[in-house]
Motif scaffolding. Structure first.
Motif, PDB file in Angstrom:
ATOM      1  N   LEU A 127      75.365  24.648  23.390  1.00 43.56           N
ATOM      2  CA  LEU A 127      75.458  23.811  24.561  1.00 43.56           C
ATOM      3  C   LEU A 127      75.744  24.951  25.815  1.00 43.56           C
ATOM      4  N   TRP A 151      68.614  22.315  24.170  1.00 45.84           N
ATOM      5  CA  TRP A 151      68.834  20.805  24.589  1.00 45.84           C
ATOM      6  C   TRP A 151      68.062  20.844  25.864  1.00 45.84           C
ATOM      7  N   ALA A 186      68.522  11.861  37.460  1.00 47.54           N
ATOM      8  CA  ALA A 186      69.622  12.582  37.148  1.00 47.54           C
ATOM      9  C   ALA A 186      69.535  13.329  35.739  1.00 47.54           C
ATOM     10  N   PHE A 202      77.600  18.465  37.825  1.00 45.41           N
ATOM     11  CA  PHE A 202      77.173  18.974  36.543  1.00 45.41           C
ATOM     12  C   PHE A 202      77.224  20.404  36.579  1.00 45.41           C
ATOM     13  N   THR A 238      75.676   2.724  41.482  1.00 47.83           N
ATOM     14  CA  THR A 238      74.831   3.520  40.652  1.00 47.83           C
ATOM     15  C   THR A 238      74.620   4.793  41.471  1.00 47.83           C
ATOM     16  N   ILE A 263      68.644  22.014  34.270  1.00 51.39           N
ATOM     17  CA  ILE A 263      69.691  23.038  34.240  1.00 51.39           C
ATOM     18  C   ILE A 263      69.667  23.626  32.620  1.00 51.39           C
ATOM     19  N   PRO A 279      66.351   0.500  40.691  1.00 48.91           N
ATOM     20  CA  PRO A 279      66.919   1.679  41.250  1.00 48.91           C
ATOM     21  C   PRO A 279      68.115   2.462  40.384  1.00 48.91           C
ATOM     22  N   ALA A 280      68.607   1.552  39.680  1.00 51.64           N
ATOM     23  CA  ALA A 280      69.608   2.325  38.836  1.00 51.64           C
ATOM     24  C   ALA A 280      69.077   3.189  37.596  1.00 51.64           C
ATOM     25  N   LYS A 308      68.358  26.703  27.305  1.00 49.75           N
ATOM     26  CA  LYS A 308      69.172  26.044  26.131  1.00 49.75           C
ATOM     27  C   LYS A 308      67.827  25.209  25.590  1.00 49.75           C
ATOM     28  N   VAL A 311      75.208  14.351  39.209  1.00 45.12           N
ATOM     29  CA  VAL A 311      74.439  15.576  39.744  1.00 45.12           C
ATOM     30  C   VAL A 311      75.068  16.545  40.524  1.00 45.12           C
ATOM     31  N   PHE A 362      64.819  11.870  44.682  1.00 50.37           N
ATOM     32  CA  PHE A 362      66.049  11.281  44.539  1.00 50.37           C
ATOM     33  C   PHE A 362      66.369  10.284  45.721  1.00 50.37           C
ATOM     34  N   HIS A 420      69.178  27.679  31.843  1.00 48.50           N
ATOM     35  CA  HIS A 420      70.060  28.540  31.153  1.00 48.50           C
ATOM     36  C   HIS A 420      69.621  28.917  29.801  1.00 48.50           C
ATOM     37  N   PHE A 468      67.473  16.429  36.204  1.00 47.31           N
ATOM     38  CA  PHE A 468      68.203  17.390  36.833  1.00 47.31           C
ATOM     39  C   PHE A 468      68.986  18.232  35.828  1.00 47.31           C
ATOM     40  N   ILE A 469      69.555  17.363  34.705  1.00 44.45           N
ATOM     41  CA  ILE A 469      70.275  18.060  33.962  1.00 44.45           C
ATOM     42  C   ILE A 469      69.640  18.829  33.066  1.00 44.45           C
ATOM     43  N   GLN A 507      80.751  27.171  30.235  1.00 47.17           N
ATOM     44  CA  GLN A 507      80.080  28.398  29.656  1.00 47.17           C
ATOM     45  C   GLN A 507      81.065  29.548  29.837  1.00 47.17           C
ATOM     46  N   GLY A 516      67.153   6.223  39.055  1.00 43.07           N
ATOM     47  CA  GLY A 516      68.222   7.155  39.252  1.00 43.07           C
ATOM     48  C   GLY A 516      68.523   7.942  38.096  1.00 43.07           C
ATOM     49  N   PHE A 517      68.868   7.034  37.016  1.00 41.78           N
ATOM     50  CA  PHE A 517      69.385   7.714  35.688  1.00 41.78           C
ATOM     51  C   PHE A 517      68.223   8.690  35.348  1.00 41.78           C
ATOM     52  N   LEU A 528      75.867   8.293  39.877  1.00 43.16           N
ATOM     53  CA  LEU A 528      74.709   9.480  39.807  1.00 43.16           C
ATOM     54  C   LEU A 528      75.106  10.888  40.906  1.00 43.16           C
ATOM     55  N   MET A 575      64.976   6.588  44.933  1.00 40.36           N
ATOM     56  CA  MET A 575      65.715   5.693  44.242  1.00 40.36           C
ATOM     57  C   MET A 575      66.290   4.461  44.957  1.00 40.36           C
TER      58      MET A 575
END
Lengths: 112, 416
Positions: A112, A61, A46, B398, B387, A53, A38-39, A59, B395, A22, A57, A49-50, B406, A42-43, B391, A25
């Motif tokens: 979800l 998705w 991010a 979330f 940005t 997660i 960098p943007a 999932k 991060v 991170f 869990h 990371f999601i 949930q 960064g996306f 972010l 970035m």
């Protein structure tokens, strides 16, 4: 369902990878590549990371998002001319992660 | 699409209401991000401004100009100065021999410089840089003339006692708004007529600003100064023709200079062909180190700010658990709850980031030119700041937001 150990290990590796990448970035090297680089980078981080997660869990998705992010990341590396040794190691690890995720994909939740 | 926008709108309204309800907590948590963005973007702003200033200064020396000098520009640790010590300095005769023989050159000038005081009536400017340049000096060096004009070829060749002065010198010698052009000033006891004033450039980090400089024809200077002296830093500046690279120009200059100095084929060059590119490369390493330091300092501040937001979001979710339960039992979807908390975190983080950027912008206006150089908040740094804030919000928000989405509605309602 209960999360398999291998998925937990991969997710922990992924979270650690994100913590270390991170700050990249806003590194001078990334900044030099262009105003928006960098943007975009960064996306990508991010979203990775999601996706971890989601996988954590169990999932679906999460896996789908992870595959999408890996593809976008490779395109980004190609466009910014960063396809070095590090990127290739990254691809190998990503492929290993994707294969493992896909093995457990059917056992993952659709919600979800 | 309409539904998605409606969800976003509702999520924003919910997030705003939650933030407004806990003002002190909101303020404290966005303070972390504000400080983080402020520190990282401040460092980048200073580094970028320094770099811009230095590069502008170097550009003013001329990008496609090769300087024939005694000493090579080298920023390495092992500079073999003893090899260059006994080299001869370039002289006017060599310059005249080169003139007209360099096919790849668009312009060429001989340059010397020294320090002297100048005087007009009771006003004196001590120890300014006096530059002696040949006729084409204006073509190999970047400057503009605000008042008056440049030398004519006849004036330059004849060595007329005329000069062009810098804006700082003009302001000191003619303090009451007197028009300097046409006035006779004294340089080391000699009368020199002012024919022009350089456009104000401001301070330059590499010290080549024309503001405190005075330009006279080199043929005038040679009447009373020994221009072969190394103390006057004599050099020949050669500008390449359009479409000619510096390498091509250097190749031709090398051959001509070696011929001019009658060097045998096995002898090493006793002159240096310098380019401004070398100076830029010398500074690249320095900027990388400063940028890296800023990146580390700022990175930690951002990390702390992110943890602050994550912490506050966990508290926020816990506080509103029963409310989440009610929302879900009334039909709110998981993604609505997720978006609601995610928006709150992004909103908080971006607000902090924007305040940080505003503070930097205010600071750049406040400092202005007093720092000795122009400090500006660049577009790339604004994009980076926004940005990063966005972010960090995503991060750090979330995990709590996903946790909230949930929750089981029945258990959530019972939680209080």
């Amino acid at each position: 369902m209960k999360r398999p150990k291998i998925i937990s290990i991969i997710c922990i590796i992924g979270f650690l990878w994100i913590v270390f990448t991170f700050p990249g970035m806003f590194s001078p090297a990334t900044k030099k590549l262009g105003d928006w680089v960098p943007a975009v980078y960064g996306f990508i981080i991010a979203l990775s990371f999601i996706s971890y997660i989601g996988v954590w869990h169990m999932k679906r998705w999460g896996v789908e998002m992870y595959i999408g992010v890996v593809c976008v990341k490779q395109i980004f590396f190609l466009f910014t001319d960063q396809m070095g040794f590090g990127a290739i190691v990254g691809i190998i690890f990503s492929l290993w992660f994707i294969i493992t995720f896909l093995i457990y994909y059917r056992r993952m939740s659709l919600n979800l | 699409m309409h539904l998605f926008l409606a969800i976003i709108k509702e999520s924003v309204i919910f997030a705003w209401a939650a933030l407004a309800a806990n003002r002190l907590r909101t303020f404290l948590s966005l303070l972390g991000i504000t400080i983080g963005i402020f520190s990282i973007i401040t460092v980048f702003t200073i580094v970028d401004s320094l770099e811009h200033n230095l590069r502008t200064g170097i550009q003013e020396l001329g990008n496609n100009v090769v300087f024939i000098q005694k000493w090579p520009w080298d920023f390495g640790e092992d500079y073999p100065w003893w090899k260059y010590m006994n080299r001869p300095v370039p002289n006017v005769q060599e310059f005249e021999r080169l003139q007209g023989r360099v096919n790849t050159a668009a312009a060429m000038a001989f340059h010397v410089s020294g320090r002297k005081s100048v005087k007009y009536k009771n006003n004196t400017v001590e120890n300014i840089t006096i530059t002696g340049g040949s006729y084409e000096y204006d073509k190999v060096s970047n400057f503009d003339i605000a008042e008056g004009r440049y030398f004519t070829e006849a004036e330059s060749n004849a060595g007329r006692n005329i000069c062009i002065i810098g804006s700082t010198i003009a302001e000191t010698l003619f303090p009451n708004g007197e028009y300097p052009v046409g006035k006779q000033i004294k340089m080391g006891g000699r009368n020199v007529q002012v024919i022009g004033v350089f456009k104000k450039q401001g301070e330059s980090l590499i010290g080549n600003s024309t503001d405190a400089q005075m330009l006279v024809p080199v043929n005038y200077v040679r009447n009373f100064v020994d221009i072969r002296s190394e103390n006057l830093d004599p050099y020949i500046a050669v500008k390449a023709k359009d479409g000619i690279t510096n390498e091509q120009l250097k190749d031709e200059l090398k051959g001509l200079m070696r011929g001019s100095r009658q060097l045998s084929p096995e002898a090493t060059d006793d002159f240096a062909l310098n380019e401004t590119k070398v100076i830029s490369q010398g500074f690249d390493g320095m900027f990388e180190v400063v940028g890296l330091a800023g990146w580390i300092i700022g990175g930690f501040s951002i990390l702390v700010g992110g943890f602050g937001i994550a912490n506050i979001m966990f508290v926020s979710v816990r506080e509103r658990t029963s409310l989440i339960g009610i929302q879900k039992s009334l039909g709110a979807k998981n993604y609505f709850i997720l978006m609601q908390f995610l928006f709150e975190s992004v909103f908080l983080s971006m607000l902090g980031g924007l305040i940080g950027l505003l503070l930097i912008w205010g600071l750049t206006l406040l400092i202005g030119d007093s720092a000795g150089m122009e400090i500006f908040l660049s577009r790339s740094n604004v994009i980076l700041g926004i940005t990063i804030s966005f972010l960090i919000g995503v991060v750090s928000g979330f995990v709590p937001a996903y946790g909230a989405s949930q929750l089981d509605p029945v258990e959530a309602i019972r939680s209080n």
